[in-house]
Write a protein that holds these residues in place. Sequence first.
Motif, PDB file in Angstrom:
ATOM      1  N   MET A  27      11.125   6.855  -4.117  1.00 39.76           N
ATOM      2  CA  MET A  27      11.236   6.149  -2.845  1.00 39.76           C
ATOM      3  C   MET A  27      11.331   7.107  -1.659  1.00 39.76           C
ATOM      4  N   ARG A  28      11.374   8.405  -1.938  1.00 38.93           N
ATOM      5  CA  ARG A  28      11.415   9.365  -0.844  1.00 38.93           C
ATOM      6  C   ARG A  28      10.066   9.431  -0.143  1.00 38.93           C
ATOM      7  N   PRO A  29      10.046   9.737   1.150  1.00 39.65           N
ATOM      8  CA  PRO A  29       8.767   9.871   1.858  1.00 39.65           C
ATOM      9  C   PRO A  29       7.917  10.978   1.257  1.00 39.65           C
ATOM     10  N   LEU A  30       6.607  10.844   1.433  1.00 42.44           N
ATOM     11  CA  LEU A  30       5.678  11.827   0.886  1.00 42.44           C
ATOM     12  C   LEU A  30       5.992  13.232   1.401  1.00 42.44           C
ATOM     13  N   ALA A  31       6.321  13.366   2.667  1.00 43.47           N
ATOM     14  CA  ALA A  31       6.606  14.682   3.229  1.00 43.47           C
ATOM     15  C   ALA A  31       7.780  15.351   2.535  1.00 43.47           C
ATOM     16  N   GLU A  32       8.772  14.554   2.142  1.00 43.46           N
ATOM     17  CA  GLU A  32       9.929  15.100   1.443  1.00 43.46           C
ATOM     18  C   GLU A  32       9.565  15.455   0.002  1.00 43.46           C
ATOM     19  N   ARG A  33       8.780  14.593  -0.644  1.00 38.41           N
ATOM     20  CA  ARG A  33       8.387  14.858  -2.035  1.00 38.41           C
ATOM     21  C   ARG A  33       7.532  16.117  -2.160  1.00 38.41           C
ATOM     22  N   LEU A  42       1.598  14.571   6.767  1.00 41.40           N
ATOM     23  CA  LEU A  42       1.829  13.903   5.488  1.00 41.40           C
ATOM     24  C   LEU A  42       2.281  12.458   5.695  1.00 41.40           C
ATOM     25  N   THR A  43       3.040  12.213   6.740  1.00 41.47           N
ATOM     26  CA  THR A  43       3.450  10.843   7.049  1.00 41.47           C
ATOM     27  C   THR A  43       2.249   9.989   7.422  1.00 41.47           C
ATOM     28  N   LEU A  44       1.349  10.538   8.237  1.00 37.84           N
ATOM     29  CA  LEU A  44       0.130   9.805   8.601  1.00 37.84           C
ATOM     30  C   LEU A  44      -0.729   9.522   7.373  1.00 37.84           C
ATOM     31  N   LEU A  45      -0.828  10.493   6.479  1.00 39.00           N
ATOM     32  CA  LEU A  45      -1.611  10.299   5.248  1.00 39.00           C
ATOM     33  C   LEU A  45      -0.985   9.212   4.383  1.00 39.00           C
ATOM     34  N   GLU A  46       0.327   9.203   4.297  1.00 34.35           N
ATOM     35  CA  GLU A  46       1.000   8.196   3.472  1.00 34.35           C
ATOM     36  C   GLU A  46       0.788   6.793   4.043  1.00 34.35           C
ATOM     37  N   ILE A  47       0.841   6.663   5.364  1.00 35.54           N
ATOM     38  CA  ILE A  47       0.592   5.357   5.993  1.00 35.54           C
ATOM     39  C   ILE A  47      -0.838   4.913   5.727  1.00 35.54           C
ATOM     40  N   ALA A  48      -1.771   5.848   5.865  1.00 36.81           N
ATOM     41  CA  ALA A  48      -3.180   5.521   5.614  1.00 36.81           C
ATOM     42  C   ALA A  48      -3.393   5.096   4.171  1.00 36.81           C
ATOM     43  N   ALA A  49      -2.718   5.774   3.232  1.00 35.47           N
ATOM     44  CA  ALA A  49      -2.850   5.431   1.810  1.00 35.47           C
ATOM     45  C   ALA A  49      -2.295   4.042   1.534  1.00 35.47           C
ATOM     46  N   ASP A  50      -1.193   3.697   2.179  1.00 33.33           N
ATOM     47  CA  ASP A  50      -0.615   2.357   1.993  1.00 33.33           C
ATOM     48  C   ASP A  50      -1.561   1.284   2.515  1.00 33.33           C
ATOM     49  N   LEU A  51      -2.175   1.540   3.676  1.00 30.57           N
ATOM     50  CA  LEU A  51      -3.122   0.568   4.232  1.00 30.57           C
ATOM     51  C   LEU A  51      -4.370   0.450   3.363  1.00 30.57           C
ATOM     52  N   ALA A  52      -4.755   1.563   2.748  1.00 28.78           N
ATOM     53  CA  ALA A  52      -5.975   1.561   1.929  1.00 28.78           C
ATOM     54  C   ALA A  52      -5.766   0.914   0.569  1.00 28.78           C
ATOM     55  N   ALA A  53      -4.508   0.640   0.219  1.00 33.58           N
ATOM     56  CA  ALA A  53      -4.246   0.060  -1.102  1.00 33.58           C
ATOM     57  C   ALA A  53      -4.961  -1.267  -1.286  1.00 33.58           C
ATOM     58  N   GLY A  54      -5.076  -2.028  -0.199  1.00 38.41           N
ATOM     59  CA  GLY A  54      -5.767  -3.312  -0.290  1.00 38.41           C
ATOM     60  C   GLY A  54      -7.254  -3.211  -0.047  1.00 38.41           C
ATOM     61  N   GLU A  55      -7.755  -1.990   0.114  1.00 38.21           N
ATOM     62  CA  GLU A  55      -9.176  -1.775   0.376  1.00 38.21           C
ATOM     63  C   GLU A  55      -9.802  -0.887  -0.680  1.00 38.21           C
ATOM     64  N   GLY A  56      -9.313  -1.028  -1.905  1.00 39.23           N
ATOM     65  CA  GLY A  56      -9.869  -0.254  -3.004  1.00 39.23           C
ATOM     66  C   GLY A  56      -9.464   1.198  -3.004  1.00 39.23           C
ATOM     67  N   GLY A  57      -8.428   1.532  -2.270  1.00 37.15           N
ATOM     68  CA  GLY A  57      -7.954   2.911  -2.253  1.00 37.15           C
ATOM     69  C   GLY A  57      -8.783   3.841  -1.391  1.00 37.15           C
ATOM     70  N   VAL A  58      -9.671   3.291  -0.589  1.00 37.12           N
ATOM     71  CA  VAL A  58     -10.536   4.124   0.253  1.00 37.12           C
ATOM     72  C   VAL A  58     -10.017   4.090   1.691  1.00 37.12           C
ATOM     73  N   VAL A  59      -9.705   5.272   2.234  1.00 32.72           N
ATOM     74  CA  VAL A  59      -9.288   5.375   3.632  1.00 32.72           C
ATOM     75  C   VAL A  59     -10.553   5.530   4.471  1.00 32.72           C
ATOM     76  N   GLY A  60     -10.935   4.443   5.124  1.00 31.22           N
ATOM     77  CA  GLY A  60     -12.134   4.469   5.949  1.00 31.22           C
ATOM     78  C   GLY A  60     -11.815   4.779   7.403  1.00 31.22           C
ATOM     79  N   GLU A  61     -12.852   4.848   8.205  1.00 29.44           N
ATOM     80  CA  GLU A  61     -12.669   5.193   9.612  1.00 29.44           C
ATOM     81  C   GLU A  61     -11.871   4.124  10.349  1.00 29.44           C
ATOM     82  N   HIS A  62     -12.114   2.861  10.027  1.00 28.17           N
ATOM     83  CA  HIS A  62     -11.387   1.782  10.698  1.00 28.17           C
ATOM     84  C   HIS A  62      -9.895   1.861  10.372  1.00 28.17           C
ATOM     85  N   THR A  63      -9.582   2.114   9.111  1.00 26.70           N
ATOM     86  CA  THR A  63      -8.183   2.239   8.700  1.00 26.70           C
ATOM     87  C   THR A  63      -7.510   3.397   9.417  1.00 26.70           C
TER      88      THR A  63
END
Length: 431
Positions: free
Chosen positions: A1-7, A200-221
Amino acid sequence: MRPLAERMRPRGLDDMVGQGRLLAPGSALRRAIESGRLHSMVLWGPPGCGKTTLALLLAHYAEAEFVAISAVLSGLPQVRDVLAQAQARFEGGRRTVLFVDEVHRFNKTQQDAFLPHIERGTILFVGATTENPSFELNSALLSRCRVHVLEAVSPEDIEQALRRALDDRERGLGDRGIAIAPVLLRQIAIAADGDVRRALTLLEIAADLAAGEGGVVGEHTLQQVLADRTRRFDKGGDAFYDQISALHKSVRSSNPDAALYWLARMLDGGADPAYLARRLTRMAVEDIGLADPRALQMAIEAWQAHDRLGSPEGDLALAQLTLYLASTAKSNAGYVAWKRARADVEAYGTQPVPLHIRNAPTGLMKSLGYGKAYQYDHDVEGGVALGQTGFPDAMGEQVYYEPTTRGMEARLKEKLDALREARAQARGEGT
């Protein structure tokens, strides 16, 4: 449950990104860390550059207890408690790395509490600060610590940290199958503005948003993640004064493009436009001066325009003023003359006004010689009474203002040079 930056915090010196100058193989600090022969230090650098991580690694390599406190949250009682625990630990044969985050927020009394423990070796003191230690830490603490300067991490090094997080299945996002194009990963690295933790925080947010999009971080996301991001700026710290210095010096060196960039940086970071207007007005007086008297008028008008329009519309008035100040002729001759005159006021003390230029509104004053032999310049041929001085007798004639040959001052110089030569001849000093 720790943030990605901490892990993803590095477990060894080779895992750290950035700080190649400070931690390169064979460097003095790296040799000291790897040998465990450490010294108390102050780590000075911007947010997210690795100050906390480096402190953790110091404790790891020294096999010491790591204790962290924050100057924002801790008071003197807590500091004393932590130091007492460190003393007991030291007597038991184990050292303590005491990490003090935001150490510049401690006052002098709080900073002094560490001094005897640093001297005795009870603690390895590691202070972290984003502010210039020369201004924010007292000299007694600085004399017992070595200051190490950390730099903002480059986008290339941040990309390396992001790729490592994407690949790491144990601590990172490797088990989530996140896909992101290299060009988008680069955008995150740039948007992080030198801050690995932020990236790393921005990447983690993008990864969470991409979870419902097949795991792909697109330009819109990614656009959603990076929306309304801010640049690194501190309205009262080093970044503020460094940037206003850069703006002023860019104007002075007649570089309108650089000056406009620094103005935009400061407005973007939240600097008070009224402060910037005041500083630009100062530049018009100090650095342009009489080479272009219109500059001061434009500065006042731009200031007033911004007061009436506000931001963002009024920002254009400040931008146009900045461009003009940087582009026009420069002279600090008036500024230098003013300093010379003030220096003579201090050096000569309270000198009496010469009798011939004193005011003589009464008969008594006239009988005492007030105004005697005064020559009314408008009645003299040429409009200047060359034979009379305006200085106190003890000083003689002085030259403070030496116009340059730039801009409108060139004409002033020509006139004043001729007048000064004529005055010298009238006093019998001419060549």
